[in-house]
Design a protein around this motif. Structure first.
Motif, short mmCIF file in Angstrom:
data_model
loop_
_atom_site.label_atom_id
_atom_site.label_comp_id
_atom_site.label_asym_id
_atom_site.label_seq_id
_atom_site.Cartn_x
_atom_site.Cartn_y
_atom_site.Cartn_z
N THR A 2 21.07 5.49 -13.76
CA THR A 2 20.16 4.39 -13.42
C THR A 2 20.30 4.01 -11.95
OG1 THR A 2 21.78 2.70 -14.00
CG2 THR A 2 20.36 3.51 -15.78
N LEU A 212 8.78 5.76 -6.89
CA LEU A 212 7.89 4.70 -6.48
C LEU A 212 6.52 5.22 -6.05
CD1 LEU A 212 10.32 2.40 -4.46
CD2 LEU A 212 9.35 1.98 -6.72
N LEU A 215 4.60 5.59 -9.21
CA LEU A 215 4.21 4.27 -9.71
C LEU A 215 3.11 3.66 -8.85
CD1 LEU A 215 7.70 2.74 -10.54
CD2 LEU A 215 5.99 3.53 -12.16
N GLU A 239 15.52 3.14 -14.58
CA GLU A 239 14.54 2.12 -14.22
C GLU A 239 13.13 2.67 -14.18
OE1 GLU A 239 17.40 2.52 -12.86
OE2 GLU A 239 18.45 0.58 -12.92
N TYR A 240 12.98 3.92 -13.77
CA TYR A 240 11.64 4.50 -13.69
C TYR A 240 11.00 4.55 -15.07
CZ TYR A 240 7.95 7.96 -13.36
OH TYR A 240 6.75 8.60 -13.45
N LEU A 242 11.73 2.76 -17.68
CA LEU A 242 11.45 1.40 -18.14
C LEU A 242 10.17 0.87 -17.50
CD1 LEU A 242 15.05 -0.14 -18.04
CD2 LEU A 242 13.76 0.59 -20.06
N MET A 243 10.01 1.10 -16.19
CA MET A 243 8.80 0.63 -15.51
C MET A 243 7.57 1.38 -15.99
SD MET A 243 10.13 0.02 -11.60
CE MET A 243 8.52 -0.56 -11.11
N ALA A 246 6.58 -0.03 -19.28
CA ALA A 246 6.00 -1.36 -19.10
C ALA A 246 4.59 -1.27 -18.54
CB ALA A 246 6.89 -2.19 -18.17
N ILE A 247 4.36 -0.37 -17.55
CA ILE A 247 3.03 -0.22 -16.97
C ILE A 247 2.05 0.33 -17.99
CG2 ILE A 247 1.71 1.04 -15.24
CD1 ILE A 247 4.04 0.70 -13.34
#
Length: 541
Positions: A2, A212, A215, A239-240, A242-243, A246-247
Motif C-alpha cells: 500500500t 493517478l 484515475l 489505495e489504487y 480502493l479508489m 469507490a469511483i
C-alpha cells in the motif's frame, strides 16, 4: 504494497540514513574534540616546563638578593616549593586529561623524578647560599647552583619536554588521519544516502503517477458525462484499488442520480413556470400598491401643508390687508390729485404724487413677497431635489408664522452664513413652519417681553448644517417626549391638533438624509434640532 507502507518504508530509510550520517559525524566530532583536548593538555605541559626553568633562575636571583639584604632565605625556599607543588599538581591533572582511559604510569613516574630532583636542587641551592661565607661572591654561588641544575635537573626537564613534543606530534598525526577519514565519510555517506532516498522516491513517484494518471483520465471522462466506463480493479488491497472501487460505485450512483434528476428537472420546469406567472402577478399588484402608497404619502404631506396654510389663513389675511389698504389709500390719493389737476403739477404736487406712488409700490411689493412665500408652501408636492438656500427658506417660514408668534414671544433669527443644503425647498419650508407654529402654541399670549423663540443655524463638521428652533414655552413632559414623532400623537388639547405635524416633519427630514431631535424641560422650554447634509458634500464660506 500500500501507499502507506511505501511512505513508511521511505520515511524509515530516510530517518535511518540521517541517523547514520549523524552518528558518523558525531563520532568524528567526538574524536576531534578529544584529540584537541589532548593537544591542549600537552601544550599546557610544555608551557609549565618552560615556566619551571624560568622560575628556577629567578629563584637563584631571589636567594642571592635576600642574602645580600639579610633576609630569610628559608622563607624564599618555602614559597618557591609551594609554587612548584602547584605546578606539579597541574602537571598531573593535565597528564590524566591527556591519557584518559590509557596507561600513564610512566609519565607520572617521570614527573615524580623531576619533582624530587627539582626539590633537592631548591634545598641545596638555599643551603649553599645560606652557609656561604659573608664575603663569598654572588657570581660563584650562581655558577655553582646552575652547574648543579644542569647536571641534576635539566636532564629530567629535557626528557619531559621531549616526551611532550613527541606526544604532541603523535596527536597531530592522529588528528590529520581522523580529519581525512571524516572528509571521506562526510562525502561518501551522504552521497549513498542521497542515492538511496532518490531511488526510493522515484519508485514511489512513478507508481503513484501511473495510478493517478489512470484515475485522472477516468475523472475527466466522468466530468464530460461518460458514466459507463469503469476503472480496472487489480484485486490488490492498495489505495489504487480502493479508489477505483469507490469511483466505480460513485459512477453507478451518478447514473442513477442523473436519471432521477432528469425526472425532477421536468417537474421543476413546470413548477418554475407556474411560480413565475404567480410572481409576475404579485409584482404587478405590489407595484400598483407602491404607487398608491407613494401617492397617498404625497397627498398626506400636501394635506398637512395645506392644513398649515389654513391654520395661518387669518394671520396671512391680516398681513395682506395692511399693505393692500396702504396701496389703495395711496392710489386713491393719486387718482384724486390727477383728477383735480387742470394744468401741469407744481413741484410740490409732483413730489407728493411720486411719494404716494412709491408708497403704493412698496405696499404692493410686500403683498408680492407674502404671496411668493405662500406659493412656496402651497404648490403641489414634487420630488425635485437640489441645492436649497436654507437662510431664504427659514426666513420665509418665519414670515408666514409671524402672525402666530406676534403677541406671544419675540422672534430672534441667527441664520446667516450657512452653505446650501441638499433638499426640496417646499418640504423644508413646511418643516420649519410646523416647528415655529408649535413653538408659538407652546407659549401663552400676553407675555411677549418674557418669552423668546430663537431660530439659529450653524455648520457641524464638514458635511452637515444644523438648524435649532428654541422656545421658552411650557415644555414637553418626560413621559411624552419619546412619542412626539409618532403619528397621531399630540400634546395639545383634544380638537386642536391632528398629531401628524411632527411625524410628517420627521418623514421629510429622513427623506432628505437628515436627522431631527428634541430636548425639553417642563416649564423651561423646548429645542428642536434639524441636521441636513450640505449640498455637494463640502461646506463653503
Amino acid at each position: 504494497m500500500t501507499l502507506r507502507s511505501r511512505v513508511l518504508l521511505f520515511a524509515a530509510v530516510a530517518v535511518g540514513l540521517v541517523a547514520l550520517v549523524g552518528g558518523v559525524l558525531f563520532v568524528t566530532a567526538s574524536r576531534g574534540e578529544r584529540g584537541l583536548a589532548q593537544m591542549l593538555a600537552i601544550q599546557s605541559q610544555t608551557e609549565i616546563y618552560g615556566r619551571m626553568t624560568d622560575e628556577s633562575f629567578g629563584y637563584l636571583s631571589t636567594l642571592l638578593h635576600t642574602r645580600e639584604t639579610g633576609g630569610d632565605t628559608q622563607a624564599v625556599l618555602e614559597a618557591q616549593e609551594k609554587r612548584f607543588a602547584a605546578e606539579f599538581a597541574r602537571l598531573e591533572e593535565l597528564v590524566r586529561e591527556e591519557h584518559a582511559g590509557e596507561s600513564m604510569e610512566g609519565e607520572l613516574e617521570r614527573i615524580e623524578q623531576l619533582q624530587r630532583a627539582l626539590q633537592r636542587w631548591l634545598r641545596g641551592s638555599e643551603e649553599r647560599v645560606r652557609l656561604a661565607p659573608g664575603g663569598g661572591e654572588a657570581a660563584t654561588l650562581m655558577h655553582e647552583s646552575l652547574q648543579v641544575f644542569r647536571e641534576k635537573v635539566a636532564p629530567h626537564l629535557k626528557a619531559a619536554w621531549d616526551q611532550s613534543r613527541a606526544d604532541l606530534d603523535e596527536h597531530e598525526r592522529r588528528g590529520h588521519r581522523s580529519l581525512g577519514i571524516g572528509r571521506v565519510v562526510g562525502v561518501a555517506v551522504p552521497l549513498v544516502a542521497l542515492v538511496l532516498v532518490l531511488s526510493m522516491a522515484s519508485i514511489i513517484y512513478l507508481n503513484m503517477r501511473r495510478a493517478l494518471g489512470t484515475l485522472l483520465e477516468r475523472a475527466q471522462r466522468m466530468g464530460e458525462g461518460d458514466l459507463d466506463t469503469e476503472l480496472p480493479v487489480k484485486g490488490e488491497r492498495d489505495e489504487y484499488d480502493l479508489m477505483a472501487r469507490a469511483i466505480n460505485r460513485m459512477a453507478t450512483q451518478l447514473r442513477s442520480a442523473a436519471q432521477e434528476r432528469e425526472r425532477y428537472n421536468a417537474l421543476l420546469e413546470q413548477t418554475v413556470r407556474q411560480r413565475t406567472a404567480e410572481l409576475e402577478q404579485s409584482n404587478a399588484r405590489l407595484t400598483d400598491s407602491l404607487q398608491q402608497l407613494q401617492a397617498a404619502q404625497s397627498q398626506l404631506l400636501f394635506a398637512d401643508r395645506l392644513a398649515t396654510v389654513g391654520q395661518l389663513a387669518a394671520g396671512v389675511g391680516h398681513e395682506l390687508n395692511n399693505p393692500l389698504a396702504f396701496v389703495l389709500s395711496n392710489l386713491n390719493y393719486a387718482q384724486q390729485v390727477v383728477t383735480e389737476m387742470e394744468a401741469a403739477p407744481t413741484p410740490v404736487e409732483r413730489r407728493e404724487l411720486l411719494e404716494a406712488l412709491a408708497d403704493a409700490r412698496e405696499g404692493a411689493e410686500r403683498v408680492r413677497l407674502i404671496v411668493r412665500d405662500l406659493r412656496m408652501l402651497s404648490h403641489p408636492d414634487d420630488r425635485e431635489m437640489g441645492p436649497v438656500d436654507l437662510v431664504k427658506v427659514v426666513r420665509s417660514a418665519a414670515k408666514m408664522a409671524a402672525h402666530e408668534i406676534r403677541g406671544r414671544a419675540r422672534l430672534v433669527q441667527a441664520v446667516e452664513n450657512v452653505p446650501p443644503v441638499q433638499g426640496n425647498s417646499a418640504r423644508l419650508c413646511q418643516v420649519f413652519l410646523n416647528l415655529l407654529i408649535n413653538a408659538a402654541h407652546a407659549i401663552a399670549p400676553g407675555a411677549v417681553e418674557r418669552h423668546e423663540i430663537k431660530l439659529s443655524a450653524r455648520v457641524d463638521g464638514a458635511h452637515r448644517v444644523t438648524v435649532e428652533v428654541h422656545d421658552t414655552g411650557s415644555g414637553i413632559p418626560k413621559d411624552k417626549l419619546e412619542r412626539v414623532f409618532e403619528p397621531f400623537f399630540t400634546t395639545k388639547p383634544a380638537g386642536e391638533g391632528s398629531g401628524l405635524g411632527l411625524s410628517v416633519c420627521k418623514s421629510i427630514i429622513s427623506a432628505h438624509g437628515g436627522d431631527i431631535s428634541v430636548d425639553s424641560e417642563p416649564g423651561q422650554g423646548t429645542t428642536f434640532r434639524v441636521s441636513l447634509p450640505v449640498y455637494g458634500g463640502e461646506t463653503r464660506a
